[in-house]
Design a protein around this motif. Structure first.
Motif, PDB file in Angstrom:
ATOM      1  N   ARG A 192       0.836  -1.210   0.000  1.00 36.15           N
ATOM      2  CA  ARG A 192       0.000   0.000   0.000  1.00 36.15           C
ATOM      3  C   ARG A 192       0.869   1.258   0.000  1.00 36.15           C
ATOM      4  NH1 ARG A 192      -3.359  -2.991   3.554  1.00 36.15           N
ATOM      5  NH2 ARG A 192      -2.344  -2.042   5.367  1.00 36.15           N
ATOM      6  N   LEU A 193       1.970   1.216   0.733  1.00 37.30           N
ATOM      7  CA  LEU A 193       2.869   2.365   0.767  1.00 37.30           C
ATOM      8  C   LEU A 193       3.502   2.628  -0.606  1.00 37.30           C
ATOM      9  CD1 LEU A 193       4.701   1.833   4.175  1.00 37.30           C
ATOM     10  CD2 LEU A 193       2.916   3.496   3.642  1.00 37.30           C
ATOM     11  N   LEU A 194       3.586   1.573  -1.405  1.00 35.26           N
ATOM     12  CA  LEU A 194       4.128   1.702  -2.757  1.00 35.26           C
ATOM     13  C   LEU A 194       3.056   2.073  -3.772  1.00 35.26           C
ATOM     14  CD1 LEU A 194       6.432  -1.461  -2.638  1.00 35.26           C
ATOM     15  CD2 LEU A 194       7.224   0.908  -2.706  1.00 35.26           C
ATOM     16  N   GLY A 195       1.803   2.124  -3.311  1.00 36.84           N
ATOM     17  CA  GLY A 195       0.706   2.451  -4.214  1.00 36.84           C
ATOM     18  C   GLY A 195       0.168   1.255  -4.955  1.00 36.84           C
ATOM     19  N   ASN A 196       0.484   0.059  -4.463  1.00 39.23           N
ATOM     20  CA  ASN A 196       0.001  -1.174  -5.083  1.00 39.23           C
ATOM     21  C   ASN A 196      -1.297  -1.574  -4.405  1.00 39.23           C
ATOM     22  OD1 ASN A 196      -0.504  -3.850  -5.850  1.00 39.23           O
ATOM     23  ND2 ASN A 196       1.662  -4.336  -6.047  1.00 39.23           N
ATOM     24  N   ALA A 197      -2.405  -1.136  -4.955  1.00 34.31           N
ATOM     25  CA  ALA A 197      -3.707  -1.368  -4.338  1.00 34.31           C
ATOM     26  C   ALA A 197      -4.102  -2.843  -4.366  1.00 34.31           C
ATOM     27  CB  ALA A 197      -4.778  -0.529  -5.042  1.00 34.31           C
ATOM     28  N   ALA A 198      -3.606  -3.579  -5.360  1.00 28.61           N
ATOM     29  CA  ALA A 198      -3.975  -4.991  -5.491  1.00 28.61           C
ATOM     30  C   ALA A 198      -3.395  -5.815  -4.349  1.00 28.61           C
ATOM     31  CB  ALA A 198      -3.499  -5.533  -6.833  1.00 28.61           C
ATOM     32  N   GLY A 199      -2.193  -5.463  -3.917  1.00 33.48           N
ATOM     33  CA  GLY A 199      -1.565  -6.166  -2.808  1.00 33.48           C
ATOM     34  C   GLY A 199      -1.306  -7.632  -3.106  1.00 33.48           C
ATOM     35  N   SER A 232       3.531 -14.246  -7.463  1.00 32.65           N
ATOM     36  CA  SER A 232       3.569 -12.906  -8.041  1.00 32.65           C
ATOM     37  C   SER A 232       4.935 -12.297  -7.775  1.00 32.65           C
ATOM     38  CB  SER A 232       2.475 -12.016  -7.443  1.00 32.65           C
ATOM     39  OG  SER A 232       2.746 -11.756  -6.081  1.00 32.65           O
ATOM     40  N   PRO A 233       5.397 -11.429  -8.673  1.00 32.40           N
ATOM     41  CA  PRO A 233       6.702 -10.772  -8.467  1.00 32.40           C
ATOM     42  C   PRO A 233       6.758  -9.987  -7.164  1.00 32.40           C
ATOM     43  CG  PRO A 233       5.954 -10.474 -10.729  1.00 32.40           C
ATOM     44  CD  PRO A 233       4.805 -11.080  -9.981  1.00 32.40           C
ATOM     45  N   ALA A 234       5.652  -9.337  -6.802  1.00 33.22           N
ATOM     46  CA  ALA A 234       5.645  -8.540  -5.575  1.00 33.22           C
ATOM     47  C   ALA A 234       5.872  -9.418  -4.348  1.00 33.22           C
ATOM     48  CB  ALA A 234       4.327  -7.792  -5.443  1.00 33.22           C
ATOM     49  N   ARG A 235       5.185 -10.559  -4.298  1.00 32.82           N
ATOM     50  CA  ARG A 235       5.347 -11.445  -3.144  1.00 32.82           C
ATOM     51  C   ARG A 235       6.755 -12.002  -3.072  1.00 32.82           C
ATOM     52  NH1 ARG A 235       4.756 -17.382  -3.094  1.00 32.82           N
ATOM     53  NH2 ARG A 235       6.762 -17.293  -2.037  1.00 32.82           N
ATOM     54  N   PHE A 236       7.320 -12.403  -4.213  1.00 29.76           N
ATOM     55  CA  PHE A 236       8.681 -12.936  -4.229  1.00 29.76           C
ATOM     56  C   PHE A 236       9.682 -11.881  -3.756  1.00 29.76           C
ATOM     57  CE2 PHE A 236       7.182 -15.801  -7.911  1.00 29.76           C
ATOM     58  CZ  PHE A 236       6.732 -16.760  -7.017  1.00 29.76           C
ATOM     59  N   THR A 237       9.475 -10.643  -4.172  1.00 25.71           N
ATOM     60  CA  THR A 237      10.380  -9.564  -3.762  1.00 25.71           C
ATOM     61  C   THR A 237      10.295  -9.330  -2.269  1.00 25.71           C
ATOM     62  OG1 THR A 237      10.207  -8.476  -5.925  1.00 25.71           O
ATOM     63  CG2 THR A 237      10.949  -7.133  -4.079  1.00 25.71           C
ATOM     64  N   LEU A 238       9.087  -9.295  -1.727  1.00 19.40           N
ATOM     65  CA  LEU A 238       8.935  -9.095  -0.293  1.00 19.40           C
ATOM     66  C   LEU A 238       9.474 -10.275   0.509  1.00 19.40           C
ATOM     67  CD1 LEU A 238       5.411  -7.407  -0.131  1.00 19.40           C
ATOM     68  CD2 LEU A 238       7.657  -6.320   0.004  1.00 19.40           C
ATOM     69  N   ASP A 239       9.370 -11.483  -0.042  1.00 19.16           N
ATOM     70  CA  ASP A 239       9.979 -12.646   0.603  1.00 19.16           C
ATOM     71  C   ASP A 239      11.484 -12.433   0.775  1.00 19.16           C
ATOM     72  OD1 ASP A 239       7.624 -14.041   0.851  1.00 19.16           O
ATOM     73  OD2 ASP A 239       7.991 -15.383  -0.839  1.00 19.16           O
ATOM     74  N   PRO A 265       8.310  -0.830  -7.895  1.00 23.02           N
ATOM     75  CA  PRO A 265       7.882   0.474  -8.422  1.00 23.02           C
ATOM     76  C   PRO A 265       6.977   1.220  -7.444  1.00 23.02           C
ATOM     77  CG  PRO A 265       7.566  -1.266 -10.044  1.00 23.02           C
ATOM     78  CD  PRO A 265       7.894  -1.945  -8.759  1.00 23.02           C
ATOM     79  N   ILE A 266       7.139   2.534  -7.391  1.00 20.03           N
ATOM     80  CA  ILE A 266       6.311   3.379  -6.537  1.00 20.03           C
ATOM     81  C   ILE A 266       5.359   4.177  -7.407  1.00 20.03           C
ATOM     82  CG2 ILE A 266       6.324   5.171  -4.764  1.00 20.03           C
ATOM     83  CD1 ILE A 266       9.229   4.506  -4.223  1.00 20.03           C
ATOM     84  N   SER A 267       4.067   4.155  -7.061  1.00 17.93           N
ATOM     85  CA  SER A 267       3.099   4.952  -7.813  1.00 17.93           C
ATOM     86  C   SER A 267       3.456   6.435  -7.714  1.00 17.93           C
ATOM     87  CB  SER A 267       1.685   4.729  -7.273  1.00 17.93           C
ATOM     88  OG  SER A 267       1.303   3.389  -7.462  1.00 17.93           O
ATOM     89  N   SER A 268       3.151   7.165  -8.768  1.00 17.77           N
ATOM     90  CA  SER A 268       3.538   8.570  -8.835  1.00 17.77           C
ATOM     91  C   SER A 268       2.960   9.404  -7.702  1.00 17.77           C
ATOM     92  CB  SER A 268       3.105   9.165 -10.185  1.00 17.77           C
ATOM     93  OG  SER A 268       1.705   9.021 -10.375  1.00 17.77           O
ATOM     94  N   ASP A 269       1.809   8.994  -7.166  1.00 19.02           N
ATOM     95  CA  ASP A 269       1.187   9.776  -6.096  1.00 19.02           C
ATOM     96  C   ASP A 269       1.691   9.379  -4.710  1.00 19.02           C
ATOM     97  OD1 ASP A 269       0.042   7.276  -6.040  1.00 19.02           O
ATOM     98  OD2 ASP A 269      -1.966   8.008  -5.539  1.00 19.02           O
ATOM     99  N   LYS A 270       2.689   8.487  -4.666  1.00 20.20           N
ATOM    100  CA  LYS A 270       3.225   8.041  -3.381  1.00 20.20           C
ATOM    101  C   LYS A 270       4.623   8.593  -3.100  1.00 20.20           C
ATOM    102  CE  LYS A 270      -0.230   5.538  -2.030  1.00 20.20           C
ATOM    103  NZ  LYS A 270      -0.988   5.860  -0.805  1.00 20.20           N
TER     104      LYS A 270
END
Length: 205
Positions: A13-20, A28-35, A152-157
């Motif tokens: 959420r802090l990165l602007g990834n609403a899907a989580g 998912s790439p996001a989960r692997f990265t956070l792992d 990646p960080i969303s532009s509004d974050k």
């Protein structure tokens, strides 16, 4: 109580990834990265404070197989789960404080054969017991994982500097709230004060 999946979601959420992420097994790439970030980030944060939930107290006996050449009689091996030392005493309750020891990389050295040590532990029942993390610590973990992930960080974050500033702010708050829960410790007298007390006692005797 903290929850690993909720921390992942908070970081995204802090990165602007609403899907989580939906689960800790999601492909998912996001989960692997956070792992990849999870353990290094947690170890780093445990070393940043004297966290009550991570505190462990042990009675340590001198190692019979180790010798010292540094002027001290006894050598104590640091526990495998040691992160940082909170206090060391030659008495079970550590009320008077204790300063006559040396701290080496993997050992403590002293002239007594038993030490009572309180330290931050990364054991699964202490520092890495995620369920025991207070929410301020968990929120700090979210911010640091978001900063470290490189996702990646969303532009509004904002940008990575903003994430780091948020992390520092949350870390400060977490330390402050943790300190409120900590019982008041009696500060040990300095060497000069103790020397004067000993001298005075000798004169009285």
């Amino acid at each position: 109580m903290a929850d690993k999946l909720q921390i992942y979601k908070g970081a995204l959420r802090l990165l602007g990834n609403a899907a989580g992420v939906a689960s800790l097994t999601e492909v998912s790439p996001a989960r692997f990265t956070l792992d990849d970030v999870w353990t290094p980030a947690g170890d780093y944060l445990l070393a940043k404070g004297l966290w009550n939930f991570a505190m462990r107290s042990v009675m340590a006996e001198a190692s019979p197989s180790l010798e010292t050449e540094f002027g001290y009689q006894y050598v104590f091996e640091k526990p495998d789960d040691w992160v940082r030392t909170a206090s060391i005493s030659d008495r079970a309750f550590g009320i008077t404080g204790f300063e006559d020891y040396a701290d080496e990389t993997d050992y403590w050295l002293a002239n007594v054969d038993v030490l009572y040590i309180q330290y931050v532990s990364n054991h699964a029942d202490y520092g890495w017991n995620v369920g025991a993390w207070r929410q301020p610590f968990a929120k700090t973990m979210e911010a640091y994982m978001a900063f470290e992930s490189g996702l990646p960080i969303s532009s509004d974050k904002g940008n990575r500097n903003d994430l780091y500033s948020l992390f520092k702010s949350r870390l400060k708050e977490a330390k402050t709230l943790d300190a409120v829960d900590e019982r008041v410790r009696v500060a040990p007298a300095g060497r000069l004060v103790r020397a004067r007390l000993v001298s005075g006692n000798r004169k009285d005797g």
